[in-house]
Design an enzyme around this catalytic site. Structure first.
Site, short mmCIF file in Angstrom:
data_model
loop_
_atom_site.label_atom_id
_atom_site.label_comp_id
_atom_site.label_asym_id
_atom_site.label_seq_id
_atom_site.Cartn_x
_atom_site.Cartn_y
_atom_site.Cartn_z
N THR A 74 2.70 -13.48 -19.09
CA THR A 74 2.05 -14.13 -17.96
C THR A 74 0.65 -13.61 -17.68
OG1 THR A 74 3.01 -12.55 -16.39
CG2 THR A 74 4.28 -14.55 -16.88
N CYS A 78 1.95 -5.80 -12.09
CA CYS A 78 2.75 -5.63 -10.89
C CYS A 78 2.96 -4.16 -10.59
CB CYS A 78 4.14 -6.27 -11.06
SG CYS A 78 4.14 -8.01 -11.53
N CYS A 82 8.16 -4.64 -7.76
CA CYS A 82 7.95 -6.08 -7.61
C CYS A 82 9.29 -6.80 -7.47
CB CYS A 82 7.19 -6.63 -8.82
SG CYS A 82 6.77 -8.39 -8.65
N ARG A 107 -4.28 -9.94 -14.30
CA ARG A 107 -4.60 -10.21 -12.90
C ARG A 107 -3.46 -9.75 -12.01
NH1 ARG A 107 -2.94 -14.99 -15.24
NH2 ARG A 107 -1.34 -16.19 -14.12
N CYS A 109 -0.47 -9.52 -9.40
CA CYS A 109 0.66 -10.36 -8.98
C CYS A 109 0.46 -10.79 -7.52
CB CYS A 109 1.96 -9.57 -9.13
SG CYS A 109 3.42 -10.40 -8.48
N CYS A 112 3.82 -9.09 -5.24
CA CYS A 112 3.92 -7.68 -4.87
C CYS A 112 2.58 -7.04 -4.55
CB CYS A 112 4.62 -6.88 -5.97
SG CYS A 112 3.66 -6.69 -7.50
N ASP A 484 -0.35 32.88 10.89
CA ASP A 484 -0.25 32.00 12.05
C ASP A 484 0.92 32.43 12.94
OD1 ASP A 484 -1.06 29.15 13.17
OD2 ASP A 484 1.13 29.27 13.18
#
Length: 534
Positions: A74, A78, A82, A107, A109, A112, A484
């Site tokens: 695709t 992701c 996802c 590119r 998703c 997600c 401390d």
């Protein structure tokens, strides 16, 4: 915490600092073991295909930001959690950063939104040059000063920085900064009504064309389509120019630890707790702002009002660092829980973070004001400086009145006007002079060891002050405060060694997370820093 005692003899574990990068990198694989899936170093996890595939199939959100899954069929990438059905293992490949995915032609998703993942915990847990570079890039140094400016701050050549980042992250500083600009643009597109031309330049793009091309390439949508999609999803632009967004984090998180500390130590006029939110003013590269941070389940609501939208990236980065939102609480708690004396404290409130700062120089000044005095007295001293030397601001929604004064503004103050002991006046004036002339640089990409040495050379900087600055201003997760008062009380009640030297030796088993151990030890005292304000 504002509780300290005179400097005690301080014993440092020999050789630890020289080995620090190795210790920190090794810790991520040795101590973070959610379920049965141990995590290797963030810089190499993407090369372990079997473990990455198992993480994706388990949809474990704790792995978000450690690596990214790119789907070959695709051409999208992701986060591991996802919600879509995972692809076949043969169709997955893995990258160490979103920028590397984008550079390889994938590119983001749309389900997600991997570009909004929490940052890798490595960058805040390591002291090497790559981690320092990432902290500076997140603070917008490349956008403001270019790669040469980044390299100069790190003390390397631009070519060396490029090579180191490519080797570990699969992308150079320009690609990493470009990925960050794309995310800033998305936030402005979806949460404001700014014209697209103004969004482009506010996000740091040099031209409208570059802006349009980058948004389409990264999100597979034109800028206008992103805004329309956000409107259909019910997102509405903020009112009065405010920008509203969510800051994700890795669960678990104990909000009382964070917001209780910030609210109880808040400087009047600069910080306040109002209507369930911590609010404060911000001094930013191009102007100033006001932020309201509200703890929610799974995220922090962030509402920003900026005088210049170009400061959005820096404002978000500084808020994330303030709240330590990129931490890996599973790794931290597993290591600390292995000590039977700390385990009950960890189990009672897991996921404690280290409250940090939006401005390291501001915190150093406040640390000096807090030497050997109560929290209330430290706030009073800081408020006087703010009223005398801070820049006034307008806050229609609350009671904030000033920006915390810059080092340059404080460099000219009259020591006799300070209601402090003479020795502390000298400490304060020496500090602000060094900050103002640049001989001391406290910033996100500072070398923790070098800054410790420089601070220790200043008059009045004992072990407590040096370590509290290292912990909260520089973000060293292994800083420790054995002198401390609150830590000494906790040690006594838990049966830990009482002297600083013995306690430091005993705390060696908590490395590299001793700053987080401090947060748990502080819970032994019933102090307001441990609770959300009523």
């Amino acid at each position: 915490m504002g509780l300290s005692v005179p400097a005690w003899p301080y014993t440092r574990v020999k050789g630890v600092r020289a080995r620090e990068p190795e210790v920190r990198a090794r810790s991520m694989s040795d101590f973070r073991q959610p379920l049965d899936l141990p995590v290797p170093d963030a810089g190499t996890m993407h090369n372990d295909t079997e473990r990455c595939v198992r993480a994706v199939r388990s949809k474990d959100a704790r792995f978000d930001g450690w690596f990214f899954t790119a789907v070959l069929t695709t051409r999208i990438y992701c986060r591991p959690s996802c919600p879509v059905v995972p692809p076949k293992a043969a169709n997955m490949t893995f990258y160490p950063s979103a920028a590397a995915c984008q550079q390889a032609g994938f590119r983001a998703c749309k389900r997600c939104r991997p570009d909004t993942s929490p940052g890798s915990p490595e960058w805040n847990a390591r002291a090497d040059s790559v981690a320092r570079a990432m902290r500076l890039i997140q603070d917008g140094v490349v956008d403001r000063e270019g790669v040469p400016g980044l390299a100069a701050r790190l003390g390397y050549s631009a070519r060396q920085v490029e090579r180191q980042l490519l080797a570990e992250l699969g992308a150079g500083p320009l690609a990493l900064a470009r990925s960050q600009r794309a995310q800033t643009a998305r936030v402005l597109i979806e949460t404001t009504e700014l014209p697209m031309a103004e969004v482009a330049f506010a996000a740091g793009f040099s031209s409208i064309r570059t802006f349009n091309d980058t948004v389409r390439e990264v999100f597979a949508l034109a800028p206008g389509e992103l805004r329309s999609r956000a409107a259909r999803g019910g997102r509405t632009p903020g009112t009065s120019g405010a920008i509203s967004l969510r800051l994700p984090y890795r669960a678990p998180l104990t909000p009382g630890n964070l917001f209780g500390h910030l609210a109880s130590t808040a400087v009047p006029g600069v910080e306040e707790w109002r209507d369930g939110a911590y609010r404060r003013t911000l001094t930013l590269p191009h102007g100033h702002g006001i932020v309201a941070l509200t703890p929610q389940s799974g995220h922090i609501d962030c509402r920003l009002s900026l005088t210049d939208p170009r400061d959005l990236t820096q404002a978000i980065s500084r808020c994330r660092r303030l709240l330590d939102l990129d931490a890996d609480p599973v790794a931290v708690d597993e290591q600390l829980r292995s000590d039977p004396l700390l385990a009950p404290l960890v189990d009672e409130g897991p996921g404690r973070r280290v409250p940090r700062t939006v401005d390291p120089a501001e915190f150093a000044v406040r640390a000096v004001l807090g030497q050997q005095v109560s929290t209330a007295a430290a706030r009073t001293h800081a408020a006087r400086l703010v009223r005398a030397h801070g820049i006034p601001v307008e806050d229609p929604e609350g009671g904030l009145t000033h920006l915390f004064p810059t080092s340059e503004a404080l460099a000219g103050l009259d020591p006799e006007a300070l209601a402090l002991p003479r020795s502390r006046r000298t400490t304060l004036t020496t500090l602000v002079a060094a900050l103002a002339d640049g001989s001391l640089r406290l910033e996100e990409g500072a070398d923790w060891t070098d800054v410790r040495t420089e601070l220790a050379a200043l008059p009045g900087f004992g072990p407590w002050t040096v370590e509290v600055v290292a912990m909260r201003a520089l973000g060293d997760p292994d800083a420790f405060l054995p002198t401390d008062l609150g830590i000494r009380r906790a040690a006594e009640q838990l049966g830990l060694p009482a002297t600083p030297a013995a306690l430091t030796a005993r705390a060696d088993r908590w490395r590299p997370w001793r700053a987080y151990a401090v947060q748990y030890l502080w819970t032994v005292d019933d102090h307001p820093i441990n609770h959300l304000p009523a």
